[in-house]
Write a protein that holds these residues in place. Structure first.
Motif, mmCIF file in Angstrom:
data_model
loop_
_atom_site.group_PDB
_atom_site.id
_atom_site.type_symbol
_atom_site.label_atom_id
_atom_site.label_comp_id
_atom_site.label_asym_id
_atom_site.label_seq_id
_atom_site.Cartn_x
_atom_site.Cartn_y
_atom_site.Cartn_z
ATOM 1 N N MET A 1 0.824 -1.176 0.000
ATOM 2 C CA MET A 1 0.000 0.000 0.000
ATOM 3 C C MET A 1 0.876 1.250 0.000
ATOM 4 O O MET A 1 1.796 1.365 0.793
ATOM 5 C CB MET A 1 -0.892 -0.013 1.234
ATOM 6 N N GLN A 2 0.580 2.171 -0.889
ATOM 7 C CA GLN A 2 1.341 3.402 -0.994
ATOM 8 C C GLN A 2 0.753 4.457 -0.056
ATOM 9 O O GLN A 2 -0.462 4.601 0.051
ATOM 10 C CB GLN A 2 1.329 3.902 -2.432
ATOM 11 N N LEU A 3 1.633 5.173 0.654
ATOM 12 C CA LEU A 3 1.182 6.202 1.578
ATOM 13 C C LEU A 3 0.750 7.452 0.825
ATOM 14 O O LEU A 3 1.283 7.763 -0.238
ATOM 15 C CB LEU A 3 2.308 6.565 2.545
ATOM 16 N N SER A 4 -0.185 8.182 1.408
ATOM 17 C CA SER A 4 -0.615 9.454 0.830
ATOM 18 C C SER A 4 0.460 10.508 1.087
ATOM 19 O O SER A 4 1.354 10.327 1.927
ATOM 20 C CB SER A 4 -1.934 9.904 1.459
ATOM 21 N N LYS A 5 0.359 11.616 0.373
ATOM 22 C CA LYS A 5 1.290 12.728 0.554
ATOM 23 C C LYS A 5 1.311 13.173 2.019
ATOM 24 O O LYS A 5 2.375 13.347 2.618
ATOM 25 C CB LYS A 5 0.881 13.876 -0.363
ATOM 26 N N LYS A 6 0.124 13.324 2.607
ATOM 27 C CA LYS A 6 0.023 13.741 4.001
ATOM 28 C C LYS A 6 0.698 12.733 4.932
ATOM 29 O O LYS A 6 1.417 13.120 5.855
ATOM 30 C CB LYS A 6 -1.460 13.907 4.377
ATOM 31 N N GLU A 7 0.488 11.437 4.687
ATOM 32 C CA GLU A 7 1.088 10.399 5.533
ATOM 33 C C GLU A 7 2.611 10.394 5.422
ATOM 34 O O GLU A 7 3.305 10.222 6.430
ATOM 35 C CB GLU A 7 0.532 9.027 5.156
ATOM 36 N N VAL A 8 3.131 10.598 4.208
ATOM 37 C CA VAL A 8 4.590 10.633 4.022
ATOM 38 C C VAL A 8 5.181 11.810 4.789
ATOM 39 O O VAL A 8 6.188 11.669 5.501
ATOM 40 C CB VAL A 8 4.959 10.708 2.526
ATOM 41 N N LEU A 9 4.563 12.989 4.674
ATOM 42 C CA LEU A 9 5.071 14.172 5.366
ATOM 43 C C LEU A 9 4.967 14.010 6.876
ATOM 44 O O LEU A 9 5.889 14.372 7.616
ATOM 45 C CB LEU A 9 4.341 15.425 4.886
ATOM 46 N N GLU A 10 3.865 13.444 7.361
ATOM 47 C CA GLU A 10 3.716 13.204 8.800
ATOM 48 C C GLU A 10 4.771 12.222 9.303
ATOM 49 O O GLU A 10 5.353 12.421 10.373
ATOM 50 C CB GLU A 10 2.318 12.676 9.117
ATOM 51 N N ALA A 69 14.868 12.798 1.226
ATOM 52 C CA ALA A 69 14.436 12.469 -0.138
ATOM 53 C C ALA A 69 14.941 11.082 -0.521
ATOM 54 O O ALA A 69 14.185 10.267 -1.062
ATOM 55 C CB ALA A 69 14.936 13.515 -1.133
ATOM 56 N N SER A 70 16.205 10.791 -0.235
ATOM 57 C CA SER A 70 16.720 9.446 -0.520
ATOM 58 C C SER A 70 15.935 8.414 0.267
ATOM 59 O O SER A 70 15.597 7.352 -0.248
ATOM 60 C CB SER A 70 18.206 9.353 -0.176
ATOM 61 N N HIS A 71 15.628 8.730 1.509
ATOM 62 C CA HIS A 71 14.869 7.801 2.349
ATOM 63 C C HIS A 71 13.464 7.563 1.795
ATOM 64 O O HIS A 71 12.991 6.433 1.760
ATOM 65 C CB HIS A 71 14.791 8.359 3.773
ATOM 66 N N VAL A 72 12.807 8.616 1.337
ATOM 67 C CA VAL A 72 11.439 8.502 0.819
ATOM 68 C C VAL A 72 11.398 7.734 -0.500
ATOM 69 O O VAL A 72 10.495 6.930 -0.729
ATOM 70 C CB VAL A 72 10.801 9.908 0.643
ATOM 71 N N PHE A 73 12.391 7.954 -1.361
ATOM 72 C CA PHE A 73 12.334 7.399 -2.712
ATOM 73 C C PHE A 73 13.151 6.112 -2.900
ATOM 74 O O PHE A 73 13.197 5.575 -3.990
ATOM 75 C CB PHE A 73 12.771 8.454 -3.732
#
Length: 140
Positions: A1-10, A69-73
């Protein structure tokens, strides 16, 4: 399941608790398919003695957003990310307000990554141009 933009930022911002990012009030504020943006308030806590933004605080902002950014992607379930080298060219001074750092990939390899990070003020003037290289290493 992919996280939403809000969930990634949180998730990114909650990871900043009790770290340098919290000390400098760095907050992840936006991301898209190929970028992540953070902001930091400019006040006496991040000033050099003559009352302008300290280059070290700018570099800390740039490294923070680039590493995140490296961690997120990247695949951080199996890999951990570490910064290898950062460069920063400071072009303009800032006394107050917020600065924004936008990290985009120049290279997204399996082992090494290279990010371009532009730091701007609230009027979108370029304050600093930074480059960060990171490495992805196996957790096991």
């Amino acid at each position: 399941m992919q996280l939403s933009k809000k969930e990634v930022l949180e998730k990114a911002n909650s990871a900043c608790k009790d770290t340098l990012m919290e000390t400098l009030n760095i907050e992840m504020v936006d991301f898209g398919d190929d970028y992540l943006t953070a902001r930091m308030p400019v006040n006496s806590r991040v000033h050099q003695p003559d009352g302008v933004l300290h280059g070290g605080a700018t570099a800390a902002l740039a490294e923070s957003v680039g590493s995140f950014a490296s961690h997120v992607f990247m695949d951080t379930e199996n890999l951990f990310i570490r910064g290898l080298e950062i460069t920063a060219n400071h072009l303009k001074s800032v006394k107050s307000g917020f600065v924004y750092a936008k990290a985009t990939f120049l290279h997204k390899g399996r082992t090494t990554q290279l990010l371009d990070i532009k730091v701007t003020d609230e009027a979108d003037n370029v304050i600093s141009v930074c480059r960060l290289s990171t490495i992805s290493l196996p957790k096991k």
